[in-house]
Every structure is written in structure tokens, then in C-alpha cells.
Design a protein around this motif. Structure first.
Motif, PDB file in Angstrom:
ATOM      1  N   ALA A 173       0.824  -1.212   0.000  1.00  0.00           N
ATOM      2  CA  ALA A 173       0.000   0.000   0.000  1.00  0.00           C
ATOM      3  C   ALA A 173       0.857   1.261   0.000  1.00  0.00           C
ATOM      4  CB  ALA A 173      -0.951  -0.008   1.195  1.00  0.00           C
ATOM      5  N   GLU A 174       1.959   1.230   0.724  1.00  0.00           N
ATOM      6  CA  GLU A 174       2.845   2.399   0.788  1.00  0.00           C
ATOM      7  C   GLU A 174       3.458   2.696  -0.576  1.00  0.00           C
ATOM      8  OE1 GLU A 174       3.313  -0.367   2.776  1.00  0.00           O
ATOM      9  OE2 GLU A 174       2.290   0.435   4.544  1.00  0.00           O
ATOM     10  N   GLN A 175       3.766   1.652  -1.303  1.00  0.00           N
ATOM     11  CA  GLN A 175       4.333   1.823  -2.641  1.00  0.00           C
ATOM     12  C   GLN A 175       3.293   2.436  -3.575  1.00  0.00           C
ATOM     13  OE1 GLN A 175       5.829  -1.817  -4.314  1.00  0.00           O
ATOM     14  NE2 GLN A 175       6.699  -0.820  -6.083  1.00  0.00           N
ATOM     15  N   TYR A 176       2.058   1.924  -3.522  1.00  0.00           N
ATOM     16  CA  TYR A 176       1.016   2.491  -4.376  1.00  0.00           C
ATOM     17  C   TYR A 176       0.773   3.959  -4.021  1.00  0.00           C
ATOM     18  CZ  TYR A 176      -3.120   3.666  -6.832  1.00  0.00           C
ATOM     19  OH  TYR A 176      -3.988   4.330  -7.654  1.00  0.00           O
ATOM     20  N   ALA A 177       0.691   4.249  -2.718  1.00  0.00           N
ATOM     21  CA  ALA A 177       0.459   5.634  -2.273  1.00  0.00           C
ATOM     22  C   ALA A 177       1.557   6.553  -2.801  1.00  0.00           C
ATOM     23  CB  ALA A 177       0.371   5.699  -0.752  1.00  0.00           C
ATOM     24  N   SER A 178       2.784   6.061  -2.813  1.00  0.00           N
ATOM     25  CA  SER A 178       3.903   6.845  -3.338  1.00  0.00           C
ATOM     26  C   SER A 178       3.726   7.111  -4.827  1.00  0.00           C
ATOM     27  CB  SER A 178       5.217   6.100  -3.094  1.00  0.00           C
ATOM     28  OG  SER A 178       6.284   6.757  -3.727  1.00  0.00           O
ATOM     29  N   TYR A 179       3.293   6.099  -5.577  1.00  0.00           N
ATOM     30  CA  TYR A 179       3.037   6.297  -7.001  1.00  0.00           C
ATOM     31  C   TYR A 179       2.024   7.410  -7.218  1.00  0.00           C
ATOM     32  CZ  TYR A 179       5.044   1.607  -7.987  1.00  0.00           C
ATOM     33  OH  TYR A 179       5.841   0.504  -8.101  1.00  0.00           O
ATOM     34  N   GLU A 180       0.933   7.326  -6.465  1.00  0.00           N
ATOM     35  CA  GLU A 180      -0.146   8.291  -6.658  1.00  0.00           C
ATOM     36  C   GLU A 180       0.262   9.684  -6.182  1.00  0.00           C
ATOM     37  OE1 GLU A 180      -4.519   8.311  -5.065  1.00  0.00           O
ATOM     38  OE2 GLU A 180      -4.306   6.612  -6.451  1.00  0.00           O
ATOM     39  N   GLN A 181       1.054   9.755  -5.143  1.00  0.00           N
ATOM     40  CA  GLN A 181       1.479  11.048  -4.621  1.00  0.00           C
ATOM     41  C   GLN A 181       2.519  11.713  -5.518  1.00  0.00           C
ATOM     42  OE1 GLN A 181       3.205  10.909  -0.699  1.00  0.00           O
ATOM     43  NE2 GLN A 181       3.248  13.123  -0.521  1.00  0.00           N
ATOM     44  N   ASN A 182       3.468  10.915  -5.999  1.00  0.00           N
ATOM     45  CA  ASN A 182       4.589  11.468  -6.766  1.00  0.00           C
ATOM     46  C   ASN A 182       4.411  11.384  -8.278  1.00  0.00           C
ATOM     47  OD1 ASN A 182       5.991  11.972  -4.343  1.00  0.00           O
ATOM     48  ND2 ASN A 182       6.679   9.842  -4.299  1.00  0.00           N
ATOM     49  N   GLY A 183       3.393  10.645  -8.714  1.00  0.00           N
ATOM     50  CA  GLY A 183       3.173  10.512 -10.147  1.00  0.00           C
ATOM     51  C   GLY A 183       4.204   9.658 -10.843  1.00  0.00           C
ATOM     52  N   ASP A 184       4.794   8.734 -10.105  1.00  0.00           N
ATOM     53  CA  ASP A 184       5.843   7.910 -10.699  1.00  0.00           C
ATOM     54  C   ASP A 184       5.380   6.474 -10.944  1.00  0.00           C
ATOM     55  OD1 ASP A 184       5.717   7.128  -8.055  1.00  0.00           O
ATOM     56  OD2 ASP A 184       7.866   7.295  -7.669  1.00  0.00           O
ATOM     57  N   PHE A 185       4.189   6.337 -11.530  1.00  0.00           N
ATOM     58  CA  PHE A 185       3.646   5.018 -11.846  1.00  0.00           C
ATOM     59  C   PHE A 185       4.491   4.334 -12.915  1.00  0.00           C
ATOM     60  CE2 PHE A 185      -0.292   6.823 -10.180  1.00  0.00           C
ATOM     61  CZ  PHE A 185      -0.870   5.748  -9.529  1.00  0.00           C
ATOM     62  N   PRO A 186       4.934   3.109 -12.667  1.00  0.00           N
ATOM     63  CA  PRO A 186       5.554   2.347 -13.753  1.00  0.00           C
ATOM     64  C   PRO A 186       4.492   2.057 -14.821  1.00  0.00           C
ATOM     65  CG  PRO A 186       6.046   1.354 -11.622  1.00  0.00           C
ATOM     66  CD  PRO A 186       4.994   2.394 -11.396  1.00  0.00           C
ATOM     67  N   ILE A 187       4.907   2.011 -16.050  1.00  0.00           N
ATOM     68  CA  ILE A 187       3.970   1.782 -17.145  1.00  0.00           C
ATOM     69  C   ILE A 187       3.226   0.466 -16.966  1.00  0.00           C
ATOM     70  CG2 ILE A 187       5.519   0.649 -18.784  1.00  0.00           C
ATOM     71  CD1 ILE A 187       3.289   3.542 -19.737  1.00  0.00           C
ATOM     72  N   SER A 188       3.891  -0.531 -16.397  1.00  0.00           N
ATOM     73  CA  SER A 188       3.246  -1.832 -16.180  1.00  0.00           C
ATOM     74  C   SER A 188       2.103  -1.724 -15.179  1.00  0.00           C
ATOM     75  CB  SER A 188       4.263  -2.869 -15.711  1.00  0.00           C
ATOM     76  OG  SER A 188       4.851  -2.471 -14.483  1.00  0.00           O
ATOM     77  N   VAL A 189       2.240  -0.867 -14.179  1.00  0.00           N
ATOM     78  CA  VAL A 189       1.174  -0.685 -13.194  1.00  0.00           C
ATOM     79  C   VAL A 189       0.007   0.065 -13.831  1.00  0.00           C
ATOM     80  CG1 VAL A 189       0.571   0.391 -10.984  1.00  0.00           C
ATOM     81  CG2 VAL A 189       2.738  -0.844 -11.218  1.00  0.00           C
ATOM     82  N   ILE A 190       0.300   1.054 -14.651  1.00  0.00           N
ATOM     83  CA  ILE A 190      -0.771   1.770 -15.346  1.00  0.00           C
ATOM     84  C   ILE A 190      -1.554   0.788 -16.220  1.00  0.00           C
ATOM     85  CG2 ILE A 190      -1.322   3.578 -17.023  1.00  0.00           C
ATOM     86  CD1 ILE A 190       1.185   5.082 -16.034  1.00  0.00           C
ATOM     87  N   TYR A 191      -0.848  -0.086 -16.899  1.00  0.00           N
ATOM     88  CA  TYR A 191      -1.486  -1.099 -17.739  1.00  0.00           C
ATOM     89  C   TYR A 191      -2.382  -2.017 -16.906  1.00  0.00           C
ATOM     90  CZ  TYR A 191      -2.002  -4.727 -21.260  1.00  0.00           C
ATOM     91  OH  TYR A 191      -2.524  -5.632 -22.154  1.00  0.00           O
ATOM     92  N   GLU A 192      -1.887  -2.460 -15.752  1.00  0.00           N
ATOM     93  CA  GLU A 192      -2.681  -3.320 -14.874  1.00  0.00           C
ATOM     94  C   GLU A 192      -3.927  -2.595 -14.362  1.00  0.00           C
ATOM     95  OE1 GLU A 192      -0.726  -5.754 -11.832  1.00  0.00           O
ATOM     96  OE2 GLU A 192       1.165  -5.179 -12.778  1.00  0.00           O
ATOM     97  N   ILE A 193      -3.800  -1.327 -14.033  1.00  0.00           N
ATOM     98  CA  ILE A 193      -4.940  -0.540 -13.554  1.00  0.00           C
ATOM     99  C   ILE A 193      -5.983  -0.420 -14.667  1.00  0.00           C
ATOM    100  CG2 ILE A 193      -5.671   1.773 -12.827  1.00  0.00           C
ATOM    101  CD1 ILE A 193      -2.952   1.928 -11.300  1.00  0.00           C
ATOM    102  N   ALA A 194      -5.541  -0.134 -15.875  1.00  0.00           N
ATOM    103  CA  ALA A 194      -6.467  -0.039 -17.006  1.00  0.00           C
ATOM    104  C   ALA A 194      -7.236  -1.338 -17.171  1.00  0.00           C
ATOM    105  CB  ALA A 194      -5.714   0.317 -18.284  1.00  0.00           C
TER     106      ALA A 194
END
Length: 67
Positions: free
Chosen positions: A33-54
Motif C-alpha cells: 500500500a505504501e508503494q502504491y500511495a507513493s506512485y499516486e502522490q509522486n506521479g511515478d507510476f511504472p507503465i506496467s502498473v498503469i497497464y494493470e490498472i487499465a
């Protein structure tokens, strides 16, 4: 070209519209959860995570990235 902040805002909005907390989405993505929160806070989503979210929310990856 979309900025990282715009992409992050779309991801956050999609998560909220689908009634997911950061913790619930992180769990389903298999990341801390801390890693995801960091992605959302800092905007540093890996492309693979964006793909999984889509895929998770049934939206087109291209639409999620480009608006």
C-alpha cells in the motif's frame, strides 16, 4: 502530450469512482500500500502498473494515458 500529473489525476479519479481505496487497489495489484500511495502522490507510476490498472477497471490503456 499529457503530463504525469494529468495521468496520475485520471488514475486517482478512476480509483475513486470505482470506490477503491489506495490500500484495496494496492492489494489487488499485489504491491504494498505504501508503494502504491507513493506512485499516486509522486506521479511515478511504472507503465506496467498503469497497464494493470487499465485492465482492472476495464478502460483502454491508451485512453487512460492520453485522456
Amino acid at each position: 502530450m499529457e503530463t504525469i500529473n494529468e495521468i496520475t489525476a485520471r488514475i486517482r479519479e478512476l480509483r475513486e469512482v470505482c470506490d477503491y481505496t489506495q490500500e484495496k487497489l494496492a492489494e489487488e495489484l499485489g504491491i504494498p500500500a505504501e508503494q502504491y500511495a507513493s506512485y499516486e502522490q509522486n506521479g511515478d507510476f511504472p507503465i506496467s502498473v498503469i497497464y494493470e490498472i487499465a485492465n482492472k477497471f476495464g478502460v483502454d490503456f491508451h485512453e487512460l494515458v492520453t485522456g
